[in-house]
Design an enzyme around this catalytic site. Sequence first.
Site, PDB file in Angstrom:
ATOM      1  N   ASP A 145       0.848  -1.194   0.000  1.00 53.29           N
ATOM      2  CA  ASP A 145       0.000   0.000   0.000  1.00 53.29           C
ATOM      3  C   ASP A 145       0.884   1.245   0.000  1.00 53.29           C
ATOM      4  O   ASP A 145       1.721   1.412   0.889  1.00 53.29           O
ATOM      5  CB  ASP A 145      -0.891  -0.027   1.252  1.00 53.29           C
ATOM      6  CG  ASP A 145      -1.679   1.259   1.414  1.00 53.29           C
ATOM      7  OD1 ASP A 145      -1.929   1.925   0.383  1.00 53.29           O
ATOM      8  OD2 ASP A 145      -2.041   1.594   2.562  1.00 53.29           O
ATOM      9  N   ASN A 177      -0.327   4.586  -0.162  1.00 52.32           N
ATOM     10  CA  ASN A 177      -0.903   5.851   0.330  1.00 52.32           C
ATOM     11  C   ASN A 177      -1.574   5.747   1.697  1.00 52.32           C
ATOM     12  O   ASN A 177      -2.300   6.635   2.109  1.00 52.32           O
ATOM     13  CB  ASN A 177      -1.899   6.405  -0.697  1.00 52.32           C
ATOM     14  CG  ASN A 177      -3.072   5.468  -0.918  1.00 52.32           C
ATOM     15  OD1 ASN A 177      -3.094   4.354  -0.382  1.00 52.32           O
ATOM     16  ND2 ASN A 177      -4.043   5.903  -1.694  1.00 52.32           N
ATOM     17  N   ASP A 189      -4.028   3.950   2.882  1.00 53.48           N
ATOM     18  CA  ASP A 189      -5.450   3.634   3.091  1.00 53.48           C
ATOM     19  C   ASP A 189      -5.657   2.160   3.427  1.00 53.48           C
ATOM     20  O   ASP A 189      -6.796   1.707   3.579  1.00 53.48           O
ATOM     21  CB  ASP A 189      -6.299   4.047   1.873  1.00 53.48           C
ATOM     22  CG  ASP A 189      -5.992   3.224   0.633  1.00 53.48           C
ATOM     23  OD1 ASP A 189      -5.063   2.385   0.689  1.00 53.48           O
ATOM     24  OD2 ASP A 189      -6.671   3.414  -0.395  1.00 53.48           O
ATOM     25  N   ASP A 243      -1.845  -1.171  -3.788  1.00 54.71           N
ATOM     26  CA  ASP A 243      -2.189  -0.416  -4.993  1.00 54.71           C
ATOM     27  C   ASP A 243      -1.066  -0.466  -6.029  1.00 54.71           C
ATOM     28  O   ASP A 243      -0.002  -1.036  -5.780  1.00 54.71           O
ATOM     29  CB  ASP A 243      -2.534   1.037  -4.618  1.00 54.71           C
ATOM     30  CG  ASP A 243      -1.520   1.619  -3.646  1.00 54.71           C
ATOM     31  OD1 ASP A 243      -0.313   1.473  -3.906  1.00 54.71           O
ATOM     32  OD2 ASP A 243      -1.927   2.181  -2.595  1.00 54.71           O
ATOM     33  N   ASP A 293      -4.928  -9.780 -15.905  1.00 54.81           N
ATOM     34  CA  ASP A 293      -5.909 -10.805 -15.619  1.00 54.81           C
ATOM     35  C   ASP A 293      -7.197 -10.426 -16.351  1.00 54.81           C
ATOM     36  O   ASP A 293      -7.742  -9.346 -16.135  1.00 54.81           O
ATOM     37  CB  ASP A 293      -6.153 -10.842 -14.099  1.00 54.81           C
ATOM     38  CG  ASP A 293      -6.643 -12.186 -13.619  1.00 54.81           C
ATOM     39  OD1 ASP A 293      -7.480 -12.779 -14.315  1.00 54.81           O
ATOM     40  OD2 ASP A 293      -6.216 -12.615 -12.537  1.00 54.81           O
ATOM     41  N   ASP A 337      -9.233 -15.795 -16.891  1.00 62.12           N
ATOM     42  CA  ASP A 337     -10.013 -16.421 -15.833  1.00 62.12           C
ATOM     43  C   ASP A 337     -10.983 -17.468 -16.391  1.00 62.12           C
ATOM     44  O   ASP A 337     -11.604 -17.250 -17.435  1.00 62.12           O
ATOM     45  CB  ASP A 337     -10.805 -15.311 -15.125  1.00 62.12           C
ATOM     46  CG  ASP A 337     -11.338 -15.740 -13.783  1.00 62.12           C
ATOM     47  OD1 ASP A 337     -10.537 -16.191 -12.956  1.00 62.12           O
ATOM     48  OD2 ASP A 337     -12.562 -15.623 -13.569  1.00 62.12           O
ATOM     49  N   GLU A 380      -6.848 -20.106 -17.450  1.00 60.29           N
ATOM     50  CA  GLU A 380      -7.165 -20.871 -16.244  1.00 60.29           C
ATOM     51  C   GLU A 380      -8.236 -21.896 -16.625  1.00 60.29           C
ATOM     52  O   GLU A 380      -9.367 -21.531 -16.947  1.00 60.29           O
ATOM     53  CB  GLU A 380      -7.683 -19.949 -15.142  1.00 60.29           C
ATOM     54  CG  GLU A 380      -7.847 -20.697 -13.828  1.00 60.29           C
ATOM     55  CD  GLU A 380      -8.878 -20.078 -12.906  1.00 60.29           C
ATOM     56  OE1 GLU A 380      -8.738 -20.245 -11.692  1.00 60.29           O
ATOM     57  OE2 GLU A 380      -9.825 -19.435 -13.397  1.00 60.29           O
ATOM     58  N   HIS A 385      -3.992 -17.115  -5.527  1.00 57.39           N
ATOM     59  CA  HIS A 385      -4.903 -16.450  -4.592  1.00 57.39           C
ATOM     60  C   HIS A 385      -6.121 -17.309  -4.261  1.00 57.39           C
ATOM     61  O   HIS A 385      -6.952 -16.894  -3.461  1.00 57.39           O
ATOM     62  CB  HIS A 385      -5.342 -15.119  -5.199  1.00 57.39           C
ATOM     63  CG  HIS A 385      -6.091 -15.320  -6.483  1.00 57.39           C
ATOM     64  ND1 HIS A 385      -5.493 -15.832  -7.620  1.00 57.39           N
ATOM     65  CD2 HIS A 385      -7.401 -15.139  -6.799  1.00 57.39           C
ATOM     66  CE1 HIS A 385      -6.390 -15.936  -8.582  1.00 57.39           C
ATOM     67  NE2 HIS A 385      -7.560 -15.519  -8.107  1.00 57.39           N
ATOM     68  N   ASP A 386      -6.262 -18.461  -4.891  1.00 57.15           N
ATOM     69  CA  ASP A 386      -7.424 -19.328  -4.644  1.00 57.15           C
ATOM     70  C   ASP A 386      -7.076 -20.556  -3.802  1.00 57.15           C
ATOM     71  O   ASP A 386      -7.968 -21.367  -3.514  1.00 57.15           O
ATOM     72  CB  ASP A 386      -8.003 -19.837  -5.969  1.00 57.15           C
ATOM     73  CG  ASP A 386      -8.670 -18.737  -6.778  1.00 57.15           C
ATOM     74  OD1 ASP A 386      -9.100 -17.727  -6.184  1.00 57.15           O
ATOM     75  OD2 ASP A 386      -8.774 -18.898  -8.009  1.00 57.15           O
TER      76      ASP A 386
HETATM   77  O1  TEU Z   1     -11.238 -19.059 -10.186  1.00 58.66           O
HETATM   78  C1  TEU Z   1     -11.942 -20.079 -10.820  1.00 58.66           C
HETATM   79  C2  TEU Z   1     -12.323 -21.195 -10.006  1.00 58.66           C
HETATM   80  O2  TEU Z   1     -12.648 -22.233 -10.541  1.00 58.66           O
HETATM   81  C3  TEU Z   1     -12.366 -20.979  -8.551  1.00 58.66           C
HETATM   82  O3  TEU Z   1     -13.628 -20.548  -8.221  1.00 58.66           O
HETATM   83  C4  TEU Z   1     -12.066 -22.178  -7.815  1.00 58.66           C
HETATM   84  O4  TEU Z   1     -12.993 -23.182  -8.098  1.00 58.66           O
HETATM   85  C5  TEU Z   1     -12.140 -21.861  -6.380  1.00 58.66           C
HETATM   86  O5  TEU Z   1     -11.408 -20.718  -6.122  1.00 58.66           O
HETATM   87  C6  TEU Z   1     -11.574 -22.976  -5.596  1.00 58.66           C
HETATM   88  O6  TEU Z   1     -11.964 -22.786  -4.316  1.00 58.66           O
HETATM   89  C7  TEU Z   1     -11.203 -17.842 -10.813  1.00 58.66           C
HETATM   90  C8  TEU Z   1     -10.456 -16.845  -9.958  1.00 58.66           C
HETATM   91  O7  TEU Z   1      -9.125 -17.239  -9.837  1.00 58.66           O
HETATM   92  C9  TEU Z   1     -11.165 -16.705  -8.655  1.00 58.66           C
HETATM   93  O8  TEU Z   1     -10.474 -15.879  -7.758  1.00 58.66           O
HETATM   94  C10 TEU Z   1     -12.536 -16.150  -8.931  1.00 58.66           C
HETATM   95  O9  TEU Z   1     -13.284 -16.129  -7.750  1.00 58.66           O
HETATM   96  C11 TEU Z   1     -13.292 -16.991  -9.967  1.00 58.66           C
HETATM   97  O10 TEU Z   1     -12.489 -17.332 -11.088  1.00 58.66           O
HETATM   98  C12 TEU Z   1     -14.462 -16.220 -10.502  1.00 58.66           C
HETATM   99  O11 TEU Z   1     -14.020 -15.187 -11.323  1.00 58.66           O
HETATM  100 CA    CA Z   2      -3.624   2.173  -1.143  1.00 60.20          CA
END
Ligand code: TEU
Ligand code: CA
Length: 544
Positions: free
Chosen positions: A24, A26, A28, A32, A101, A202, A244, A318-319
């Site tokens: 971050d 700034n 908040d 960013d 993305d 995605d 993906e 991130h998933d």
């Molecule tokens: O993820 C696709 C996806 O299949 C996920 O929902 C996955 O099944 C789940 O995260 C497993 O727990 C993509 C993105 O990476 C995710 O962050 C988004 O939420 C999703 O698409 C919808 O855009």
């Molecule tokens: Ca910020």
Amino acid sequence: MKDMKEKWWKNSVVYQIYPRSFCDSNGDGIGDINGIRSKLWYLKELGVDIIWINPVYPSPNADNGYDVADYCGISEEYGSLEDMKALIQECENYDIKIMMDLVMNHTSDEHPWFMEAKSTKDNPYRDYYIWRKGEPGNPPNDLQACFGGSAWEYSDETGEYYLHMFDKKQPDLNWENEAVRNELWKMMNYWIDLGIKGFRMDVMDMVGKVPDEKIIQNGPKLHQYIQEMNRETFGDRDMITVGECGGSYPEVGRLYSDPERKELDMIFTFEHMLVDELPGKQKWDLKELDLRDLKRVFGKWQQELGEKGWNSLFWNNHDFPRVVSRWGNDGAYREKSAKMLATALHGMKGTPYIYQGEEIGMTNFPFKGEGDFDDVESINMYRERTEQGYSEEEIMKSLCAKSRDNARTPMQWNDGHEAGFTKGTAWYHINPNYREINAEQALEDPNSIFHYYQQLIRLRKEKPVLVHGAFEMLCPEDETIFAYTREWEGTKWLIVCNFYDKLAEFKYPAKGRVILSNYEQEPELSLEQIKLRPYEAIICQIMV
Ligand code: TEU
Ligand code: CA
């Protein structure tokens, strides 16, 4: 056709940035674009070539940016288009490429297209989305959304249902409609013209869906659409593209990534991410890892995409939960096991992806209760399973193991205020282990996980065997050791990893010269019979 060996992304390493939690600038509390700009030196130091940035577009954040309200803008919380242009320029100076993305399966319900579409049945944008007739309380069919509940939402304005494979604030676009596809190609070309050098797409395997037949992934027109996209946008550009495709298997992986088919460069499969859940159940239904399953999946993909096509290699994004907590050891052997996991992955053939914090061995978060979660998927799961009668303890066990929020806590930069992530108050919990686990400490320690990743990345640049070498799995039935060889033009490397905290025996009929290891080693090892220490990993060159 250009020689495949010349593709720059084959010896590149991608670093994934979850902007909300990276840095971050700034105060908040929200990471960013200017925060990313301030850390380019760090990424350069690590040695990565490409950064994939999760969505930074204007969004109501029902799904942290995966609900896009404007494909060509930048969300105010992340900065401005000017900041983005500055980032593109500075990345160019650092020789780092940016991968955007693209969320093209769905938009936000606050996207102007959907606002129009839902207003009347004869609106020109109506057919941008997927509508079906149905009475309230009686959806067109029983398709389930990925975040729980029906995939159909009744819309009062016109008395019809629309399809949303994710949250109800994420209506699915209708790819059957050529106008939709053309809008998307236009948007992609806009980013290409701004200097973007890569796209991560995605849920790409969902865009050819046939909802009435309940075909969601790998629909009949999927590859046709992707070929059209290739032709209309990046086909003649020198870019990196990754789809993906969670529901893909190796044969399909090859269709996408065989260069002759002119689709994508590579895809993300989830097959290896599913080995610790009960088959046919949900990710929350935990199963202990059987290393043989993981090896079977990797082995299959390495084999099938060995000659034609290309793999992407990842443990984290991130998933998914943090791999060191998931399949390593986030206690006494955190450093050893993080390096071991890095070795096992980066030794294979494909393009490796590092998720922010992985390079310093960041761990899962110690969630205490319902109030600790931010992610819509986790929050829905908590509610659903409570209604279904699961105990609080069972629910928390699953969430601690698998919640996506594990990966979304802010990056740990130093041992100071908010781990150096923000001067203000972070939007989300900081992992309490930031005093021991942080980038500053990792940079100072020559033996750190960071410096080990740095060496792996450097090896990929210097040693063609790591990029092009043929893969062969060894001892597939061994329950504790992950071992394979790579061979290229007379050079053969052995990669051997102990996945557990017990001694493990391994035999290979040769001597090896050590290239890299997470333990002190003699320069030359007799491999006839070795005992691997807890989480020990070795890369060595077979001596002939
Ligand atoms: O993820 C696709 C996806 O299949 C996920 O929902 C996955 O099944 C789940 O995260 C497993 O727990 C993509 C993105 O990476 C995710 O962050 C988004 O939420 C999703 O698409 C919808 O855009
Ligand atoms: Ca910020």
